[in-house]
Design an enzyme around this catalytic site. Structure first.
Site, PDB file in Angstrom:
ATOM      1  N   LYS A  92       4.236  -2.320   1.920  1.00  0.00           N
ATOM      2  CA  LYS A  92       2.606  -1.934   1.772  1.00  0.00           C
ATOM      3  C   LYS A  92       2.180  -2.497   3.391  1.00  0.00           C
ATOM      4  O   LYS A  92       1.458  -2.105   3.830  1.00  0.00           O
ATOM      5  CB  LYS A  92       2.115  -3.015   1.428  1.00  0.00           C
ATOM      6  CG  LYS A  92       2.636  -2.631  -0.529  1.00  0.00           C
ATOM      7  CD  LYS A  92       1.424  -2.822  -1.550  1.00  0.00           C
ATOM      8  CE  LYS A  92       2.313  -2.994  -2.236  1.00  0.00           C
ATOM      9  NZ  LYS A  92       1.727  -3.399  -3.584  1.00  0.00           N
TER      10      LYS A  92
ATOM     11  N   ASP B 277      -5.339  -2.162  -4.971  1.00  0.00           N
ATOM     12  CA  ASP B 277      -4.366  -3.392  -5.497  1.00  0.00           C
ATOM     13  C   ASP B 277      -5.296  -4.852  -5.316  1.00  0.00           C
ATOM     14  O   ASP B 277      -5.681  -4.963  -6.854  1.00  0.00           O
ATOM     15  CB  ASP B 277      -3.194  -4.328  -4.614  1.00  0.00           C
ATOM     16  CG  ASP B 277      -1.675  -3.478  -4.658  1.00  0.00           C
ATOM     17  OD1 ASP B 277      -1.574  -2.633  -6.349  1.00  0.00           O
ATOM     18  OD2 ASP B 277      -0.756  -3.162  -4.005  1.00  0.00           O
TER      19      ASP B 277
END
Length: 288
Positions: free
Chosen positions: A78, A114
């Protein structure tokens, strides 16, 4: 057999480590079926491919060249993926982590769903818990997103713990700049004794990373416990916490709400989160 209402189609995927058990393909493909469009979702597991996490840039370029519409990015890529993108949406730039890449006009644009995903799940699953002091395990890509979500939700003080103390200190510093002094600090597991809640944001407990992220004797009945891992839905941490009487939140809600936002970015279509939650429950309870 699904009847597609039009010829629109999408090619998407997921890059990460140990993602064979991921339910993302089924979640996205089932949601596309509800809209009457074709969507293929492929997993690009760096373990299966035999490449290092640093190869994420090559995988992103290959996906763009092959005509993918977008990608999800998960552990441990990420943060590594960011330097390989043409543009970052504000939320991803502020976080320093990307979990969704959209290909548009030949450009790769990084997003992060997220933060909103965890915030929605937390508000839905633990709406009335005490939030004066929360301890979070994990300061990586998922941890950064969860920490931002917690502070946006009004957590008074967040203590960050990571196997790499420098990473916890770095995230705490970035959060202090954004949210103010004293809101986020690095710490040790002993801080859990005075905390209202525990948030777990590391891969420990995943099907491919079984185990416990901390000694269970540190848990106590009046502590709430939130999990980011969703496969399995009941991790060993949650099982032990529930046995003690802790209020708990599994990682399923975050998985669904972040997937719904990613689906919207990939397709421009409005997802059905409640139906996706039902999908996740059915998929997670099915035999592996």
């Amino acid at each position: 057999m699904t009847s597609y209402l039009n010829s629109t189609s999408y090619l998407t995927g997921l890059i990460g480590s140990g993602i064979g058990p991921s339910l993302s393909p089924a979640l996205h493909e089932r949601e596309a079926d509800r809209h009457g469009v074709r969507l293929a979702y492929r997993t690009l597991d760096i373990d299966v491919l035999g490449v290092a996490p640093e190869a994420v840039g090559e995988l992103v370029r290959a996906a763009r060249d092959l005509g993918f519409d977008g990608l999800n990015i998960t552990h441990p890529c990420k943060q590594l993926v960011m330097q390989h993108l043409d543009e970052l949406a504000p939320e991803a730039a502020g976080l320093g982590a990307v979990n969704t890449v959209v290909f548009s006009g030949g450009r790769a644009i990084g997003h992060n769903t997220d933060v909103a995903g965890f915030a929605q799940s937390f508000a839905r699953g633990l709406p009335d818990v005490q939030t004066r002091h929360v301890v979070q395990l994990g300061a990586g890509g998922a941890g950064a997103a969860v920490a931002h979500a917690l502070l946006n939700l009004g957590i008074d003080r967040l203590t960050l713990i990571d196997t790499d103390p420098a990473r916890a200190a770095g995230l705490a510093g970035a959060l202090t700049e954004r949210f103010g002094r004293g809101r986020a600090v690095p710490g040790e597991l002993t801080c859990l004794a005075a905390a209202d809640g525990l948030v777990h944001a590391t891969p420990t407990g995943m099907a491919t990373h079984p185990g416990l992220p901390l000694p269970t004797e540190l848990l106590r009945p009046d502590l709430w416990v939130a999990e980011v891992v969703y496969r399995p839905l009941e991790t060993e941490l949650l099982r032990r916490a529930r046995a003690l009487g802790c209020r708990t939140l599994d990682g399923g809600g975050m998985a669904v709400f972040q997937a719904a936002d990613a689906f919207r970015l990939f397709t421009g279509l409005e997802p059905h989160p409640e139906l996706m939650l039902a999908d996740l429950a059915a998929l997670a309870s099915a035999p592996a």
